[in-house]
Structure formats: structure tokens, C-alpha cells
Design an enzyme around this catalytic site. Structure first.
Site, PDB file in Angstrom:
ATOM      1  N   GLY A  63     -30.343  16.343  65.702  1.00 33.80           N
ATOM      2  CA  GLY A  63     -31.070  17.178  66.645  1.00 33.80           C
ATOM      3  C   GLY A  63     -30.598  18.623  66.676  1.00 33.80           C
ATOM      4  O   GLY A  63     -31.138  19.436  67.403  1.00 33.80           O
ATOM      5  N   CYS A  64     -29.591  18.942  65.890  1.00 32.01           N
ATOM      6  CA  CYS A  64     -29.049  20.300  65.854  1.00 32.01           C
ATOM      7  C   CYS A  64     -29.792  21.081  64.786  1.00 32.01           C
ATOM      8  O   CYS A  64     -29.905  20.643  63.649  1.00 32.01           O
ATOM      9  CB  CYS A  64     -27.557  20.227  65.522  1.00 32.01           C
ATOM     10  SG  CYS A  64     -26.681  21.771  65.696  1.00 32.01           S
ATOM     11  N   VAL A  65     -30.305  22.255  65.167  1.00 32.93           N
ATOM     12  CA  VAL A  65     -31.043  23.075  64.197  1.00 32.93           C
ATOM     13  C   VAL A  65     -30.159  24.079  63.513  1.00 32.93           C
ATOM     14  O   VAL A  65     -29.119  24.427  63.917  1.00 32.93           O
ATOM     15  CB  VAL A  65     -32.228  23.810  64.847  1.00 32.93           C
ATOM     16  CG1 VAL A  65     -33.363  22.844  65.069  1.00 32.93           C
ATOM     17  CG2 VAL A  65     -31.834  24.487  66.125  1.00 32.93           C
TER      18      VAL A  65
END
Length: 105
Positions: free
Chosen positions: A103-105
Site C-alpha cells: 500500500g506504500c506508493v
């Protein structure tokens, strides 16, 4: 797969610069990675987070999210942003030699 010499050791990296083999990590590598992104020196508060991430990764098999670090390790979100400014989850994982959290961009 790209490699780089970090703190005198050859390590495998992915296209974003994250280490692909957590077993290649060392505290010396952590210090070098932190310095590369402007976090220097690593304080005991930084190490508390890094050690939690490494231990949690060993137990869970994935990199802890910011929320998990805050909840399980008991380190406030504001503190994490102070220790690892900008994108703390990404920077914590990078320094700890772990994959970018889901979920980390």
C-alpha cells in the site's frame, strides 16, 4: 537485478533501490542507507523502529505498515514522521533493508 556496493558489501536491489534479500542487511548498511536519504546519524529512537521492523518482518513475513509500527511498537505517528520525514514507511523499510510496505506508493 541491479546490485550496489553499500558499506563495503555487494547487495541486490530492486528497481526502486530497496534491498531484495533482507539477509544481506547489516547495521553498517543501515547507516549508509540512512545517510543516502539524509538521515544521519541514526539515533537510538531510529534503531528502536528499525529493530522492530526487522523482528516483525521475521515473524509476519511482510514489512509492517506505519499503522502497525505505531500500534504494535507503541511509537506515535508524529514521532515516526519526525524520525523519518516525508514518507516514513518507505524510508523505514529502506533503511531496515526490507521490501516497501504493501500500500506504500
Amino acid at each position: 537485478m541491479p546490485t550496489a556496493n553499500i558499506a563495503g558489501r555487494e547487495v541486490a536491489l530492486n528497481d526502486e533501490g530497496f534491498m531484495t534479500d533482507p539477509a544481506q542487511w547489516s547495521e553498517a548498511i543501515a547507516g549508509a542507507l540512512a545517510a543516502q536519504i539524509g538521515i544521519d546519524p541514526l539515533t537510538e529512537d531510529h534503531w528502536k523502529v528499525i529493530r522492530f521492523l526487522r523482528a516483525d518482518f521475521g515473524e509476519q513475513g511482510e514489512t509492517a505498515t506505519l499503522r502497525r509500527v505505531s500500534t504494535v511498537a507503541g511509537i506515535g505517528t508524529k514521532d515516526l514522521y519526525t524520525l523519518f520525514p516525508g514518507k516514513p514507511a518507505r524510508k523505514m523499510a529502506y533503511i531496515a533493508g526490507l521490501p516497501k510496505p504493501k500500500g506504500c506508493v
